[in-house]
Scaffold this motif. Structure first.
Motif, PDB file in Angstrom:
ATOM      1  N   THR A 207       0.826  -1.214   0.000  1.00 47.36           N
ATOM      2  CA  THR A 207       0.000   0.000   0.000  1.00 47.36           C
ATOM      3  C   THR A 207       0.857   1.260   0.000  1.00 47.36           C
ATOM      4  OG1 THR A 207      -1.702  -1.199   1.254  1.00 47.36           O
ATOM      5  CG2 THR A 207      -1.881   1.195   1.178  1.00 47.36           C
ATOM      6  N   ILE A 208       1.883   1.287   0.839  1.00 45.67           N
ATOM      7  CA  ILE A 208       2.769   2.458   0.897  1.00 45.67           C
ATOM      8  C   ILE A 208       3.538   2.599  -0.414  1.00 45.67           C
ATOM      9  CG2 ILE A 208       4.767   3.455   2.070  1.00 45.67           C
ATOM     10  CD1 ILE A 208       3.775   2.101   4.641  1.00 45.67           C
ATOM     11  N   GLY A 209       3.947   1.451  -0.984  1.00 46.17           N
ATOM     12  CA  GLY A 209       4.660   1.491  -2.258  1.00 46.17           C
ATOM     13  C   GLY A 209       3.808   2.051  -3.381  1.00 46.17           C
ATOM     14  N   VAL A 210       2.532   1.684  -3.407  1.00 46.06           N
ATOM     15  CA  VAL A 210       1.623   2.210  -4.426  1.00 46.06           C
ATOM     16  C   VAL A 210       1.475   3.721  -4.265  1.00 46.06           C
ATOM     17  CG1 VAL A 210      -0.782   2.233  -5.189  1.00 46.06           C
ATOM     18  CG2 VAL A 210       0.365   0.061  -4.782  1.00 46.06           C
ATOM     19  N   TYR A 211       1.409   4.197  -3.035  1.00 48.37           N
ATOM     20  CA  TYR A 211       1.330   5.646  -2.796  1.00 48.37           C
ATOM     21  C   TYR A 211       2.547   6.354  -3.383  1.00 48.37           C
ATOM     22  CZ  TYR A 211      -2.647   7.242  -0.121  1.00 48.37           C
ATOM     23  OH  TYR A 211      -3.896   7.665   0.228  1.00 48.37           O
ATOM     24  N   ALA A 212       3.723   5.743  -3.219  1.00 52.47           N
ATOM     25  CA  ALA A 212       4.929   6.357  -3.759  1.00 52.47           C
ATOM     26  C   ALA A 212       4.916   6.351  -5.282  1.00 52.47           C
ATOM     27  CB  ALA A 212       6.162   5.615  -3.232  1.00 52.47           C
TER      28      ALA A 212
ATOM     29  N   GLY B 187      -5.233  11.700   6.600  1.00 57.15           N
ATOM     30  CA  GLY B 187      -6.244  10.779   6.088  1.00 57.15           C
ATOM     31  C   GLY B 187      -5.626   9.490   5.579  1.00 57.15           C
ATOM     32  N   THR B 188      -4.431   9.601   4.984  1.00 61.70           N
ATOM     33  CA  THR B 188      -3.711   8.412   4.519  1.00 61.70           C
ATOM     34  C   THR B 188      -3.344   7.519   5.694  1.00 61.70           C
ATOM     35  OG1 THR B 188      -2.764   9.737   2.736  1.00 61.70           O
ATOM     36  CG2 THR B 188      -1.731   7.615   3.196  1.00 61.70           C
ATOM     37  N   VAL B 189      -2.868   8.133   6.756  1.00 61.27           N
ATOM     38  CA  VAL B 189      -2.486   7.372   7.954  1.00 61.27           C
ATOM     39  C   VAL B 189      -3.700   6.641   8.522  1.00 61.27           C
ATOM     40  CG1 VAL B 189      -1.538   7.547  10.283  1.00 61.27           C
ATOM     41  CG2 VAL B 189      -0.620   8.988   8.459  1.00 61.27           C
ATOM     42  N   ILE B 190      -4.842   7.325   8.549  1.00 61.95           N
ATOM     43  CA  ILE B 190      -6.071   6.700   9.042  1.00 61.95           C
ATOM     44  C   ILE B 190      -6.446   5.502   8.167  1.00 61.95           C
ATOM     45  CG2 ILE B 190      -8.553   7.051   9.378  1.00 61.95           C
ATOM     46  CD1 ILE B 190      -7.881   9.986  10.059  1.00 61.95           C
ATOM     47  N   GLY B 191      -6.334   5.687   6.843  1.00 59.28           N
ATOM     48  CA  GLY B 191      -6.639   4.591   5.932  1.00 59.28           C
ATOM     49  C   GLY B 191      -5.735   3.400   6.133  1.00 59.28           C
ATOM     50  N   LEU B 192      -4.441   3.641   6.336  1.00 53.04           N
ATOM     51  CA  LEU B 192      -3.490   2.550   6.550  1.00 53.04           C
ATOM     52  C   LEU B 192      -3.812   1.763   7.819  1.00 53.04           C
ATOM     53  CD1 LEU B 192      -0.104   4.264   5.580  1.00 53.04           C
ATOM     54  CD2 LEU B 192      -1.269   2.445   4.348  1.00 53.04           C
ATOM     55  N   LEU B 193      -4.170   2.473   8.865  1.00 54.78           N
ATOM     56  CA  LEU B 193      -4.514   1.789  10.113  1.00 54.78           C
ATOM     57  C   LEU B 193      -5.835   1.028   9.990  1.00 54.78           C
ATOM     58  CD1 LEU B 193      -3.537   4.528  12.741  1.00 54.78           C
ATOM     59  CD2 LEU B 193      -2.250   2.496  12.092  1.00 54.78           C
ATOM     60  N   THR B 194      -6.731   1.536   9.151  1.00 49.37           N
ATOM     61  CA  THR B 194      -8.034   0.889   8.982  1.00 49.37           C
ATOM     62  C   THR B 194      -7.911  -0.458   8.275  1.00 49.37           C
ATOM     63  OG1 THR B 194      -9.107   3.060   8.858  1.00 49.37           O
ATOM     64  CG2 THR B 194     -10.369   1.183   8.061  1.00 49.37           C
ATOM     65  N   ILE B 195      -7.014  -0.548   7.302  1.00 53.03           N
ATOM     66  CA  ILE B 195      -6.928  -1.781   6.515  1.00 53.03           C
ATOM     67  C   ILE B 195      -6.378  -2.947   7.318  1.00 53.03           C
ATOM     68  CG2 ILE B 195      -6.597  -0.489   4.381  1.00 53.03           C
ATOM     69  CD1 ILE B 195      -3.641  -1.279   4.472  1.00 53.03           C
ATOM     70  N   LEU B 196      -5.759  -2.674   8.457  1.00 52.95           N
ATOM     71  CA  LEU B 196      -5.198  -3.767   9.254  1.00 52.95           C
ATOM     72  C   LEU B 196      -6.286  -4.739   9.695  1.00 52.95           C
ATOM     73  CD1 LEU B 196      -2.674  -1.752  11.453  1.00 52.95           C
ATOM     74  CD2 LEU B 196      -2.200  -3.067   9.387  1.00 52.95           C
ATOM     75  N   GLY B 197      -7.421  -4.199  10.125  1.00 48.72           N
ATOM     76  CA  GLY B 197      -8.519  -5.062  10.556  1.00 48.72           C
ATOM     77  C   GLY B 197      -9.082  -5.879   9.410  1.00 48.72           C
ATOM     78  N   TYR B 198      -9.248  -5.241   8.239  1.00 46.56           N
ATOM     79  CA  TYR B 198      -9.748  -5.967   7.076  1.00 46.56           C
ATOM     80  C   TYR B 198      -8.777  -7.067   6.657  1.00 46.56           C
ATOM     81  CZ  TYR B 198     -13.489  -2.582   6.189  1.00 46.56           C
ATOM     82  OH  TYR B 198     -14.607  -1.807   6.284  1.00 46.56           O
TER      83      TYR B 198
ATOM     84  N   ASN C  69      -9.359  11.019  -1.871  1.00 45.62           N
ATOM     85  CA  ASN C  69      -8.251  10.261  -2.450  1.00 45.62           C
ATOM     86  C   ASN C  69      -7.318   9.728  -1.378  1.00 45.62           C
ATOM     87  OD1 ASN C  69      -8.979  10.534  -5.127  1.00 45.62           O
ATOM     88  ND2 ASN C  69      -7.810  12.410  -5.429  1.00 45.62           N
ATOM     89  N   ASP C  70      -7.047  10.553  -0.378  1.00 44.25           N
ATOM     90  CA  ASP C  70      -6.089  10.187   0.658  1.00 44.25           C
ATOM     91  C   ASP C  70      -6.506   8.917   1.390  1.00 44.25           C
ATOM     92  OD1 ASP C  70      -4.977  12.575  -0.093  1.00 44.25           O
ATOM     93  OD2 ASP C  70      -5.842  13.704   1.570  1.00 44.25           O
ATOM     94  N   ILE C  71      -7.796   8.832   1.727  1.00 43.17           N
ATOM     95  CA  ILE C  71      -8.284   7.684   2.478  1.00 43.17           C
ATOM     96  C   ILE C  71      -8.631   6.529   1.549  1.00 43.17           C
ATOM     97  CG2 ILE C  71     -10.084   6.880   4.057  1.00 43.17           C
ATOM     98  CD1 ILE C  71     -10.299   9.707   5.114  1.00 43.17           C
ATOM     99  N   SER C  72      -9.310   6.823   0.438  1.00 47.34           N
ATOM    100  CA  SER C  72      -9.840   5.752  -0.411  1.00 47.34           C
ATOM    101  C   SER C  72      -8.755   4.953  -1.121  1.00 47.34           C
ATOM    102  CB  SER C  72     -10.826   6.329  -1.433  1.00 47.34           C
ATOM    103  OG  SER C  72     -10.201   7.303  -2.238  1.00 47.34           O
ATOM    104  N   LEU C  73      -7.651   5.601  -1.537  1.00 46.74           N
ATOM    105  CA  LEU C  73      -6.595   4.841  -2.212  1.00 46.74           C
ATOM    106  C   LEU C  73      -5.960   3.829  -1.264  1.00 46.74           C
ATOM    107  CD1 LEU C  73      -4.863   4.339  -4.714  1.00 46.74           C
ATOM    108  CD2 LEU C  73      -3.250   6.040  -3.846  1.00 46.74           C
TER     109      LEU C  73
END
Length: 364
Positions: A176-181, A190-201, A271-275
């Motif tokens: 995920t971080i690599g795709v952002y780069a 918002g990106t940080v929130i999204g990254l933490l959210t995907i852990l549960g999924y 974009n920040d959260i959804s990507l």
């Protein structure tokens, strides 16, 4: 029942299936290739950090007919720094310029008001320390989360499953971080929130498969029908349609946010959260099927007990095949179509598909 529902039921009963575990080296190779690409993208391209992490000024205008590209040109000319301009839902503009102090921001605001021919509604200074605090707290939360996950899975299941789940999580975050780069999207809180959210999924499907594997492998050494890898594969196939359904249902609204909200409407915050959610959900579904469970099978098959079990299973199957004994009479799994003894790694039904494959085609 729909075709997908019928397929799910047949997968659950073991009547059909795909041997994911036997082809695990292919999945490992694909994951390593994707991960290396993500790391190279991160190293070469770097992350496009938002103003919250670099510091600067944010200007907001009322409704204006000035285009985004024109406003960006005005902002960069007035400040001497790179500017990011976003169209707001109200018709106004949000202009971000990094590396500005209060005095410089006031001068830029006056210049922009003249160029855009609209007053500035606000000129907010953002310090980089705020973004650093968010990042530090996110790293702390991530470390605590992973530690708790390892402890819980080690207690609820076993340490091998905890290690496999941890590797899958790191795999998902790295991609995920690599795709952002690689795509150059701006990294914001918002990106940080999204990254933490995907852990549960990412953990959800993995734990579901692990639960089925734990149940299916009880007293495994007391039988000679299946190896551990085969039971792991059966558990994976049994939850495959469920994993696909839940992933697709979760991806659809996120895709709407990313492609419609971010792409069409130009809502940058979406974009920040959804990507991060979109890439993380897809990577999580992939890792739970192709990484986590095969890793557990790899680790378990190294145990002396599992090695001995595999030898007994293969020896009994070879003996049954040599004697021409049916799978049912020999206690071995039987192929649903031909009635032959299934080879190691085959996916077969939990009840051995009784009554099928006999020359007479009759049931007892």
């Amino acid at each position: 029942m729909s075709r997908l529902g019928t397929l799910g039921a047949r997968l659950y009963r073991g009547e059909v299936g795909y041997d994911f575990v036997a082809k695990r080296k292919i999945w490992y190779g694909v994951s390593i290739l994707i991960t290396i690409t993500a790391i190279l993208g991160l190293a070469v391209q770097g992350l496009n950090l938002g103003i919250e992490f670099k510091g600067g000024a944010v200007f907001t205008t009322p409704k204006t007919n000035v285009s985004v590209s024109q406003a960006q040109s005005y902002a960069e000319e007035a400040s001497g720094h790179e500017a990011i301009v976003q169209k707001l839902g109200s018709g106004g503009l949000r202009i971000q310029v990094s590396e500005l102090n209060q005095t410089q921001a006031n001068k830029v605001a006056d210049t922009l008001a003249e160029d855009l021919k609209v007053p500035m509604e606000s000129a907010e200074i953002v310090g980089p320390s705020w973004g650093e605090q968010i990042a530090n707290k996110a790293w702390t939360g991530l470390a605590v989360f992973m530690l708790l996950v390892v402890i819980y899975l080690a207690i609820a299941f076993e340490w091998r499953m905890a290690i496999a789940a941890l590797i899958a999580l790191i795999h998902d975050l790295t991609i995920t971080i690599g795709v952002y780069a690689l795509v150059g999207f701006e990294v914001t809180p918002g990106t940080v929130i999204g990254l933490l959210t995907i852990l549960g999924y990412s953990l959800y499907d993995t734990v579901v498969v692990f639960d089925g594997l734990k149940e299916g492998s009880k007293d495994i050494t007391k039988q000679t029908r299946y190896t551990y890898s085969e039971i792991a594969n059966r558990s994976l196939n049994g939850t495959l349609v469920r994993s696909i359904n839940t992933t697709v249902v979760a991806l659809l609204p996120v895709a709407g946010l990313l492609f419609i909200g971010g792409g069409v409407l130009g809502a940058g915050m979406l974009n920040d959260i959804s990507l991060s959610l979109f890439v993380g959900l897809a990577a999580g579904a992939y890792s739970s099927i192709f990484i986590a469970t095969p890793l557990v099978a790899d680790l378990k098959e190294r145990e002396p007990q599992m090695k001995a079990l595999k030898k007994r299973v293969l020896a009994k199957r070879a003996k049954a095949a040599a004697e021409g004994v049916s799978a049912e009479d020999s206690g071995e799994p039987e192929d649903a179509e031909t009635g032959d003894v299934a080879p190691a790694g085959a996916v077969v039904g939990p009840r051995g598909n009784r009554g099928r494959g006999r020359p007479s085609g009759k049931r007892r």
